[in-house]
Design a protein around this motif. Structure first.
Motif, short mmCIF file in Angstrom:
data_model
loop_
_atom_site.label_atom_id
_atom_site.label_comp_id
_atom_site.label_asym_id
_atom_site.label_seq_id
_atom_site.Cartn_x
_atom_site.Cartn_y
_atom_site.Cartn_z
N SER A 195 0.80 -1.22 0.00
CA SER A 195 0.00 0.00 0.00
C SER A 195 0.84 1.28 0.00
O SER A 195 0.32 2.35 -0.30
CB SER A 195 -0.94 0.02 1.21
N LYS B 97 -2.37 9.86 1.41
CA LYS B 97 -3.78 9.65 1.15
C LYS B 97 -4.52 9.60 2.49
O LYS B 97 -3.93 9.26 3.52
CB LYS B 97 -3.98 8.31 0.43
N ALA C 185 -6.27 7.30 3.51
CA ALA C 185 -6.12 5.93 4.03
C ALA C 185 -4.82 5.75 4.80
O ALA C 185 -4.66 4.74 5.50
CB ALA C 185 -6.16 4.94 2.87
N ASP C 186 -3.90 6.70 4.71
CA ASP C 186 -2.65 6.63 5.48
C ASP C 186 -2.83 7.15 6.91
O ASP C 186 -1.90 7.07 7.71
CB ASP C 186 -1.56 7.45 4.78
N SER D 232 -8.93 14.86 3.22
CA SER D 232 -9.21 14.79 1.77
C SER D 232 -9.53 16.15 1.20
O SER D 232 -9.70 17.12 1.91
CB SER D 232 -10.36 13.83 1.52
#
Length: 125
Positions: A63, A87, A89-90, A125
């Motif tokens: 990832s 991102k 997601a990190d 985001s």
């Protein structure tokens, strides 16, 4: 007494970069593999990256391949994690780890004897 102190976390926007640092003391730095793991809320701690005791080999989770780079500097006993193109997601708490022998994605977390206190990375985001 082995001590690992992380720093460098923070709140950033997607696609930004951060560099985490982990300063090690209390052991012979060049005899241990070093690594980074992360834990998101409500999830298990997962492998991110590792570097061998001699610095010759590095390992990454799929990832983060191509975005993160692990390195170590022996003169100040510090391991770094350069994180680019971040991102959402990190987002996680990132932990530094140290272990004799091999340290990679297959390493059992329970086999890692020393951890840092963690540093929060939040990517919006």
């Amino acid at each position: 007494q082995v001590q690992l102190v992380e720093s460098g976390g923070g709140l950033v926007q997607a696609s930004d970069s951060l560099r985490l640092s982990c300063a090690a003391s209390g052991h012979t730095f060049n005899r241990y593999a070093m690594g980074w793991f992360r834990q998101a809320p409500g999830k298990e701690r997962k492998f991110v990256a590792a570097i061998t005791e001699n610095g010759y080999y590095t390992y990454y989770a799929d990832s983060v391949k191509g975005r993160f780079t692990i390195s170590r500097v022996y003169t100040n006993n510090t391991v770094y994690l350069q994180m680019n193109h971040l991102k959402p997601a990190d987002t996680a708490v990132y932990y530094c780890a140290i272990k004799a022998g091999l340290l990679n994605s297959e390493t059992d977390i329970d086999a890692i004897p020393y951890w840092g206190q963690g540093t929060q990375v939040t990517v919006s985001s």
